[in-house]
Design a protein around this motif. Structure first.
Motif, PDB file in Angstrom:
ATOM      1  N   UNK A  82       0.836  -1.188   0.000  1.00  0.00           N
ATOM      2  CA  UNK A  82       0.000   0.000   0.000  1.00  0.00           C
ATOM      3  C   UNK A  82       0.875   1.243   0.000  1.00  0.00           C
ATOM      4  N   UNK A  83       0.600   2.141  -0.929  1.00  0.00           N
ATOM      5  CA  UNK A  83       1.385   3.368  -1.029  1.00  0.00           C
ATOM      6  C   UNK A  83       0.751   4.437  -0.150  1.00  0.00           C
ATOM      7  N   UNK A  84       1.554   4.991   0.748  1.00  0.00           N
ATOM      8  CA  UNK A  84       1.067   6.011   1.671  1.00  0.00           C
ATOM      9  C   UNK A  84       1.837   7.307   1.462  1.00  0.00           C
ATOM     10  N   UNK A  85       1.200   8.461   1.692  1.00  0.00           N
ATOM     11  CA  UNK A  85       1.910   9.736   1.513  1.00  0.00           C
ATOM     12  C   UNK A  85       3.019   9.908   2.541  1.00  0.00           C
ATOM     13  N   UNK A  86       4.125  10.482   2.108  1.00  0.00           N
ATOM     14  CA  UNK A  86       5.206  10.786   3.032  1.00  0.00           C
ATOM     15  C   UNK A  86       4.920  12.109   3.757  1.00  0.00           C
ATOM     16  N   UNK A  87       5.843  12.499   4.597  1.00  0.00           N
ATOM     17  CA  UNK A  87       5.645  13.680   5.450  1.00  0.00           C
ATOM     18  C   UNK A  87       5.340  14.941   4.637  1.00  0.00           C
ATOM     19  N   UNK A  88       6.119  15.181   3.599  1.00  0.00           N
ATOM     20  CA  UNK A  88       5.927  16.400   2.817  1.00  0.00           C
ATOM     21  C   UNK A  88       4.684  16.314   1.946  1.00  0.00           C
ATOM     22  N   UNK A  89       4.373  15.130   1.464  1.00  0.00           N
ATOM     23  CA  UNK A  89       3.138  14.965   0.686  1.00  0.00           C
ATOM     24  C   UNK A  89       1.913  15.214   1.556  1.00  0.00           C
ATOM     25  N   UNK A  90       1.964  14.773   2.809  1.00  0.00           N
ATOM     26  CA  UNK A  90       0.846  15.030   3.729  1.00  0.00           C
ATOM     27  C   UNK A  90       0.622  16.522   3.913  1.00  0.00           C
ATOM     28  N   UNK A  91       1.730  17.253   4.088  1.00  0.00           N
ATOM     29  CA  UNK A  91       1.615  18.707   4.261  1.00  0.00           C
ATOM     30  C   UNK A  91       1.053  19.352   2.998  1.00  0.00           C
ATOM     31  N   UNK A  92       1.502  18.893   1.839  1.00  0.00           N
ATOM     32  CA  UNK A  92       1.022  19.449   0.574  1.00  0.00           C
ATOM     33  C   UNK A  92      -0.469  19.161   0.385  1.00  0.00           C
ATOM     34  N   UNK A  93      -0.886  17.951   0.748  1.00  0.00           N
ATOM     35  CA  UNK A  93      -2.297  17.585   0.607  1.00  0.00           C
ATOM     36  C   UNK A  93      -3.198  18.478   1.446  1.00  0.00           C
ATOM     37  N   UNK A  94      -2.760  18.814   2.647  1.00  0.00           N
ATOM     38  CA  UNK A  94      -3.543  19.713   3.505  1.00  0.00           C
ATOM     39  C   UNK A  94      -3.725  21.073   2.848  1.00  0.00           C
ATOM     40  N   UNK A  95      -2.638  21.561   2.236  1.00  0.00           N
ATOM     41  CA  UNK A  95      -2.705  22.875   1.590  1.00  0.00           C
ATOM     42  C   UNK A  95      -3.622  22.848   0.365  1.00  0.00           C
ATOM     43  N   UNK A  96      -3.550  21.756  -0.413  1.00  0.00           N
ATOM     44  CA  UNK A  96      -4.418  21.627  -1.591  1.00  0.00           C
ATOM     45  C   UNK A  96      -5.879  21.565  -1.155  1.00  0.00           C
ATOM     46  N   UNK A  97      -6.162  20.761  -0.113  1.00  0.00           N
ATOM     47  CA  UNK A  97      -7.534  20.644   0.392  1.00  0.00           C
ATOM     48  C   UNK A  97      -8.045  21.991   0.897  1.00  0.00           C
ATOM     49  N   UNK A  98      -7.169  22.764   1.539  1.00  0.00           N
ATOM     50  CA  UNK A  98      -7.575  24.078   2.048  1.00  0.00           C
ATOM     51  C   UNK A  98      -7.924  25.017   0.904  1.00  0.00           C
TER      52      UNK A  98
END
Length: 942
Positions: free
Chosen positions: A204-220
């Motif tokens: 299973x591919x999971x987001x890394x630390x920086x991808x998680x931060x980027x995803x939050x910004x995109x969602x916002x």
């Protein structure tokens, strides 16, 4: 040396109040933000006469920076010995192979059972230094791990030295020189030590630390109702997976992915499928060969979908989420057609290189919504990419003739140059069992000839140019990955788009034209790949005018500060465990290029300004340059052609309306306070922006909160600065004070209250002026974070003569006639240029020398005698503070590094006759109270 060694021992082992020596004193070494154990080893190597190391474990990933130094040492006839072994099978056979390539190194194999030592011994002229601790010669141990090592120096007749010599002699006697027979046997029987598996079977591919931060910004962004957003993500940092995670979170009814190459579209489809899952039939391609028009997740090439007849198959609201990969291309007509036609709920752009050399504004296309930014340095520090070891070496030279921009093809692709290049490639090596390299050169005919000669000499290579179609390119890449060829020779062809994770060498055989292209090409080799622990980047540096770009690109330095660029060239740089190394000759070529270029010219500042304006979508202020790591704000202040930032904005065509007086006030704040070297004036101005009158007791309380020193002389100095009296010195036909408007900025309503003068209070009602005035103060306070406000000067920061006058609380700026020094009542600032550029110059008579890393031989002006009043005041050791400022050479401008206070060595003072005319001066040794750090020693004195 004897006194320095004695003082170092007394300081390190008896009482820390004795004057010590950074070079000779005992020290605990560790890896942290300020230092790495490798830096000390490097410094010792460059200063020793020979060395012997006894180290159990060595990894290949540390040998590249080591080889750079050994190549420099070989030119000076300096050699060394490494004693290592086969304990636990830790040392890969490749390590021994690589060590054998170093001609000025003897490698011995210890016969001791359980050989596990970690000791580094350096022989100097009349003393020895040993470093012993937990650190093996591995990249992790010397650059990253939590390690301790004790550095100790001793005279050669010392008991400690004698013990060391005996131990080394015993070890050497019970060892043998590495030979081919032993290595063949070791290689045959070697079993790679097993590593603990970490997530090896994770599917299973999971987001890394920086991808998680980027995803939050995109969602916002999506949640706030924005229609477009841009992600800047360095090559190899998983931006395709990031896009897939974002789309999975959004759960679109239909999704469109747009890119410029079918190969990328196919790979991206597979990545999205791995993340999102679902029926395979939901995923389809729209390319020249495939038309899966009904797919829920459609991956299209821009060339196909932008055709009018193809667009007719889709409604404008067909897709509720559209992603443009390689979004820096979005200004092209084909992309613009799509951006105008489709009306999704959200457009997401993704790119590694938003800065465009064609001046198209990518940020504007995505409504200046920078959702997230993952630059190369960030990605390396987060271990998202394979580390690299960059080596800048001298390009081939024959009969003193070097490669430059005009060099003929016959020379660029000569047999002798190719022999030289292949020799260097072999010396610095690669990670893995076979070279898989990408060579960048300047011209197509050069690429073809280099590939032919590489192949002829046993290193199969193929040239690729833009004349080769995609099928041909894919075939050649496949040959490289399979090991059928060793090198692809290209001309700016692989800057983007094509990924070859298996690359283990990047070779630069061309002039660096831009930081953008340099980083694109570097990034080709940084993708992770099984068995690849690092990538070797070998840059052949000729006599190019653009050499100065190299350290700027590698360090992502956009500051336009020449001082910073020189530091990055002279000192080793690190990005996590990646290393940046220049041979001595290559370093000299880059420094020569820096000396001949104007980094802060109006053309360069204009480009940086428009880049930041494009990014922000508004006129940037000085604080924006500070915040976004762009041009260092101080560059605007130091530019002689600019009175203030308002002046610069006017040159950029911005509408800024200021009166003559407002311009003069801004010029004062910019030129005198913006540098942040003293916080006191800036804090008072900031307080007066908030209230009409500031009581002195409130001002003192604010200074205390900022840990700023205060005394009567300081308060008088602040008054002199803000009243402009400090600048009331004749300069030509006018005074400096007149240039700043003559009127005091701050007045005293009584002895204890401060207030702006009436003209300045009125000016602050004008929006443009107030905006720029506040910006300059805010920026100055931000820059002040680099300084220690509890002291007048901060160790190893840079100051000029006028700074010294101000920070010493002198009532007037007397820097113009100061020259080398000025003996004040209590303080004497001494300015020393260590390397003289012209031996005929007057100041070249004063042959300053550095001894023991703490003592400078220094001379007064001529004519001076021991009984001269100036000399007697100088020698008043009880009441005089000597402040030492040093710069490397006249080419380094007006700024000097502050090395702290010094005391005069009493028995060194004597009158001497200097120069051809034998004029008298008084010479003396100045003993630094703060022993010089290793990095500052290398920066200034080597």
């Amino acid at each position: 040396m004897a006194d320095a060694m004695r003082d170092a021992i007394l300081n390190g082992f008896v009482d820390q109040n004795y004057l010590g020596s950074e070079e000779l004193g005992p020290k605990i070494l560790a890896n942290n933000q300020q230092e790495r154990i490798w830096q000390t080893l490097r410094q010792e190597l460059y200063s020793c006469k020979s060395f012997t190391w006894a180290i159990a474990f060595i990894t290949q990933d540390m040998l590249v920076p080591f080889k750079v130094i050994m190549a420099d040492l070989a030119k000076n006839g300096i050699s060394g010995t490494i004693i290592t072994g086969d304990y636990l099978g830790f040392n890969n056979p490749r390590v021994f192979t690589e060590l054998q390539k170093i001609p000025n190194l003897e490698v011995r194999i210890a016969n001791k059972a359980g050989f596990h030592t970690k000791g580094y011994l350096f022989d100097h002229e009349n003393y020895q230094t040993v470093i012993i601790g937990s650190a093996n010669f591995t990249r992790s141990a010397l650059l990253a791990n939590y390690e301790w090592a004790l550095k100790v120096s001793s005279k050669k007749q010392a008991d400690l030295t004698a013990q060391l010599v005996d131990k080394i002699a015993d070890l050497k006697q019970d060892s043998f020189v590495l030979n081919s027979a032993w290595l063949t046997d070791y290689r045959k029987n070697w079993v790679k030590p097993e590593r603990v598996a970490t997530d090896r079977h994770q599917t299973k591919i999971l987001p890394n630390k920086m991808q998680k931060a980027a995803l939050k910004q995109i969602e916002a962004l999506v949640a706030s109702g924005e229609k477009r957003g841009l992600v800047v993500s360095a090559t190899g940092t998983g931006k395709t997976y990031l896009g897939a995670f974002a789309v999975k979170k959004y759960q679109p009814r239909r999704f469109l992915y747009i890119v410029h190459r079918e190969q990328i579209a196919k790979k991206s489809l597979e990545s999205f499928y791995r993340v999102i899952g679902g029926p395979r039939s939901d995923y389809g391609l729209l390319t020249g060969n495939r038309h899966n028009l009904q797919a829920k997740y459609l991956f299209a090439t821009v060339q196909t979908i932008s055709q009018p007849e193809m667009l007719a198959n889709f409604n404008s609201d067909e897709f509720d989420y559209v992603l443009i990969d390689e979004a820096h291309r979005a200004a092209a007509p084909s992309y613009q057609r799509l951006l105008h036609y489709f009306k999704p709920n959200f457009w997401l752009g993704m790119t590694a290189t938003p800065e465009r050399m064609d001046e198209q504004n990518v940020y504007q296309i995505f409504d200046y919504n920078l959702a997230y930014e993952i630059r190369l340095r960030d990605a390396l520090e987060e271990k998202m990419l394979a580390p690299f070891h960059y080596v800048g070496v001298q390009d081939y030279e024959a009969d003193g003739v070097a490669i430059d921009e005009t060099t003929d093809l016959r020379y660029l692709a000569s047999t002798s140059r190719v022999d030289y290049v292949l020799k260097e490639l072999d010396y610095y090596g690669y990670c893995g069992t076979k070279a898989k390299g990408l060579v960048f050169c300047s011209r197509q005919d050069e690429a073809r000839e280099l590939a032919r000669l590489f192949s002829q000499k046993g290193h199969p290579a193929v040239a690729l140019t833009n004349e080769d179609n995609e099928k041909r390119r894919n075939e050649v890449v496949a040959s490289l990955v399979k090991g059928e060829i060793e090198y692809i020779v290209a001309v700016d062809l692989f800057n983007e788009g094509i990924d070859i994770p298996a690359l283990n060498q990047i070779v630069m055989l061309r002039n660096t034209q831009s930081s953008i292209v340099f980083i694109q090409q570097l990034g080709r080799g940084l993708r992770k790949y099984p068995g690849k622990d690092f990538t070797v980047v070998l840059d052949f540096i000729g006599n190019y005018k653009n050499n100065y770009i190299i350290p700027l690109a590698l360090n992502q330095d956009t500051s336009r500060s020449k001082d910073q660029a020189k530091r990055e060239t002279r000192l080793p740089s690190f990005i996590d465990v990646s290393t940046i190394n220049f041979s001595k000759i290559a370093s000299e070529k880059i420094l020569a290029s820096l000396d001949s270029v104007k980094l802060d010219g109006m053309r360069e500042l204009r480009q940086s300004y428009h880049d930041l304006k494009n990014k922000l979508g508004r006129v940037p202020l000085l604080f924006d340059f500070y915040q976004y790591g762009s041009v260092a704000p101080i560059v605007f202040a130091q530019n002689h052609g600019l009175a203030s930032y308002a002046d610069f904005l006017g040159k950029m065509g911005e509408d800024v309306n200021l009166s003559k007086y407002e311009n003069e006030v801004l010029s004062f704040v910019t030129k005198e306070l913006l540098n942040g070297k003293r916080i006191h004036e800036l804090l008072l101005l900031e307080m007066l922006l908030e209230q009409d009158i500031v009581k002195q007791e409130d001002y003192l309380a604010q200074l205390k909160r900022h840990h700023a020193y205060v005394n009567d002389e300081l308060l008088a100095s602040v008054d002199a600065i803000l009243s402009l009296d400090f600048f009331d010195i004749k300069q030509g036909k006018t005074t400096k004070k007149a240039q700043y408007g003559k009127l005091p900025l701050v007045e005293r309503s009584n002895l204890f209250d401060y207030q702006f003068n009436g003209s300045l209070r009125s000016a602050l009602d004008q929006h443009d002026f107030k905006n720029l005035f506040v910006d300059a103060i805010k920026t100055g306070l931000a820059l002040n974070q680099e300084y220690d406000n509890q002291r007048q000067f901060t160790l190893y920061q840079q100051y000029d003569r006028k700074d010294a006058c101000r920070l010493l609380n002198w009532p007037k700026d007397v820097s113009a006639p100061m020259y080398g020094y000025r003996v004040g009542e209590q303080d004497t600032p001494i300015f020393i240029t260590y390397h003289k550029d012209d031996h005929e110059k007057r100041n070249a008579l004063y042959r300053n020398t550095l001894a023991d890393g703490r003592s400078l031989r220094w001379y007064t002006r001529v004519p001076r005698h021991l009984d001269s009043d100036e000399v007697q005041r100088l020698l008043n050791t009880r009441g005089m503070n000597l402040h030492i400022f040093v710069k490397r050479s006249d080419a380094d401008g007006k700024q000097f590094f502050y090395l702290g206070k010094a005391k005069i060595q009493a028995d060194s003072v004597r009158e001497e006759l200097l120069g051809v005319k034998k004029k008298p001066a008084v010479g003396m040794n100045l003993m630094l109270k703060h022993p010089l750090s290793e990095s500052m020693h290398e920066l200034l004195f080597e």
